[in-house]
Design an enzyme around this catalytic site. Sequence first.
Site, PDB file in Angstrom:
ATOM      1  CE  LYS A  52      38.363  36.609  38.109  1.00 25.06           C
ATOM      2  NZ  LYS A  52      37.630  37.605  37.333  1.00 25.06           N
ATOM      3  CE  LYS A 106      37.324  33.496  35.965  1.00 24.13           C
ATOM      4  NZ  LYS A 106      37.156  34.886  35.707  1.00 24.13           N
TER       5      LYS A 106
HETATM    6  C1  PBG Z   1      37.023  39.508  34.485  1.00 27.56           C
HETATM    7  C2  PBG Z   1      36.918  38.099  34.041  1.00 27.56           C
HETATM    8  C3  PBG Z   1      37.972  37.263  33.665  1.00 27.56           C
HETATM    9  C4  PBG Z   1      37.393  36.052  33.299  1.00 27.56           C
HETATM   10  C5  PBG Z   1      36.018  36.176  33.452  1.00 27.56           C
HETATM   11  N1  PBG Z   1      35.744  37.443  33.926  1.00 27.56           N
HETATM   12  C6  PBG Z   1      39.418  37.547  33.548  1.00 27.56           C
HETATM   13  C7  PBG Z   1      40.205  37.812  34.746  1.00 27.56           C
HETATM   14  O1  PBG Z   1      39.746  37.776  35.870  1.00 27.56           O
HETATM   15  O2  PBG Z   1      41.377  38.107  34.581  1.00 27.56           O
HETATM   16  C8  PBG Z   1      38.138  34.857  32.817  1.00 27.56           C
HETATM   17  C9  PBG Z   1      37.327  33.820  32.156  1.00 27.56           C
HETATM   18  C10 PBG Z   1      38.087  32.832  31.358  1.00 27.56           C
HETATM   19  O3  PBG Z   1      39.336  32.734  31.428  1.00 27.56           O
HETATM   20  O4  PBG Z   1      37.436  32.084  30.622  1.00 27.56           O
HETATM   21  N2  PBG Z   1      36.039  40.304  33.857  1.00 27.56           N
END
Ligand code: PBG
Length: 325
Positions: free
Chosen positions: A193, A247
Amino acid sequence: MTYHQFHRYRHTQALRDLFQETSLNVTDMILPIFVNESLSQKKEITSLPGVHQWALADITEEITTAVSLGIKAVLLFGIPSIKDDTGSQADNPNGIIQKAIAHIKATAPDIVVIADTCLCEYTSHGHCGIQKEGYLDNATTLLRLQSIAVSYANAGADIIAPSGMMDGMVYAIRQALNHHHYPQTSIMSYSVKYASSFYGPFRDATGSGDPFKGNRKHHQMNITQSREALLEADADITEGADILMVKPAGYYLDIIAKLRQQFNHPIAAYQVSGEYSMLKLAEKQGIVDGQMAMIESLTAIKRAGADLIITYYAKELASFLKTKK
Ligand code: PBG
């Protein structure tokens, strides 16, 4: 010698269908759902066109729609009415996600419920972990994640999806689930991520921090990294992850393809809020054909090697695939 006539593969729809290498299936799609404890009825998220925050009272509406479209899995995000330093509402047995899981399973016992497991929606400061003297305390955060994961499993979640990029989170959660007699509960790890600018609309929807500060760089991956993605994925497999996730998806197709070559685990890719909203806004402005952009963006993710796609397009794609049949 004559030149090759590639058009022979393409000049009718039937030929294109016959030679098609990659296809999108509704069963590959995971629908994200936001449940907000403070709402009494659903509310559209302005920065995510067509996506709502749901109240517990009307969550069954969304589930019934998803089931009727053939969607098999949902990914839940909770927005609690009370946020504090330790995110204490996340493992409240009567918390918003615990109640939502019960509602969903009562409506659709067969739907796969995936629970996003992170503290950022639950903490008053919006960070993904417990803060100590201005730093993120990884070890204390793992203890919180263990308790939250067990609480979601206890409520009936099929898959726990830790998204906070804490070191050792998969191992900690696997141990806790096993210890509490949930060996059948899977872990889908947000393994790779990136500290991306494309989470803006999501953070807006969940109230989890200023989207433009980029304040997660000390635990989310640096966007410049490629080999490190393999290290992260490898560590998660060793720790017991069942599904790896990349992601965002669309700007990280090289990473999806690399993981696909290296590992045989199922790979999920998250087409995140910013990726979706940009296309929706372009569609509204008449810059792109909305339906074609949806199909192209999702096909690219599948072609790169993802088995599963988490996407805000899940319902729209499912409707499209139904009309095509
Ligand atoms: C954290 C989380 C995030 C997203 C999914 N889980 C936000 C982040 O990491 O700041 C982002 C998903 C999206 O932008 O659609 N719980």
